[in-house]
Scaffold this motif. Sequence first.
Motif: not given
Length: 211
Positions: A147-161
């Motif tokens: 819970r203390d580790v950042l979960t990437p925001i999926e929309s931004y991660k998708e855009k990056a890939l």
Amino acid sequence: MTTPKTNTPKRLQFPGDERRNPWLPLLLEAYYWGDKGVYEGIKRRLKRGEKLACKKGCSSCCHTHSTIPVYPLEVVGIYWFADQKIHGEIRKKLSAKLLSHTSKGPCPFLIDGACSIHPMRPLACRHFNVFNKPCAEGEDPFFTRRRDVLTPIESYKEKALMKMLPFHGIKDKKIAKDTVRSGIINQQVKNLLEIDWKNLGIRLSLSVKLK
């Protein structure tokens, strides 16, 4: 409550190199969108009253992580940055680290407690941020306190890939989105620690000797 400020991400710029290397703008765009997602994710958690534990000088995750996923274009970027942008004593130290690296060791790009390829560090490293308390020695908080580790925001991660996919010949946006969402792109991932970096170490070493 006043929300602590975080640095607004800016796209890395290497104008001359980007003209000479058509793959480089793709990677820089991917990192820009990855950084934007991290910025937004951190901002949201700071607003909830959490505190970012990661800070300059901490290299715990560089020592503890046994898997650091990297995409093919990221490997190309690492080779380019190490060969073209790292000079002097750091170059000598990095060459030695790469030549002696084994998959059981820490990240070979960690030099004197700092990331020698920080501008071109992989998305996995950019995304990894820890909140509330610093990592204990040898701790990987992804497993000890997820819970203390950042979960990437999926929309931004998708855009990056998606920004990386023209490197693989995929330029249609719909096909790119389907490729990312299906997870097919992840079949190209390698573990940074298991890559044979000796050729890069030799290359750096030879160029040092020639100077």
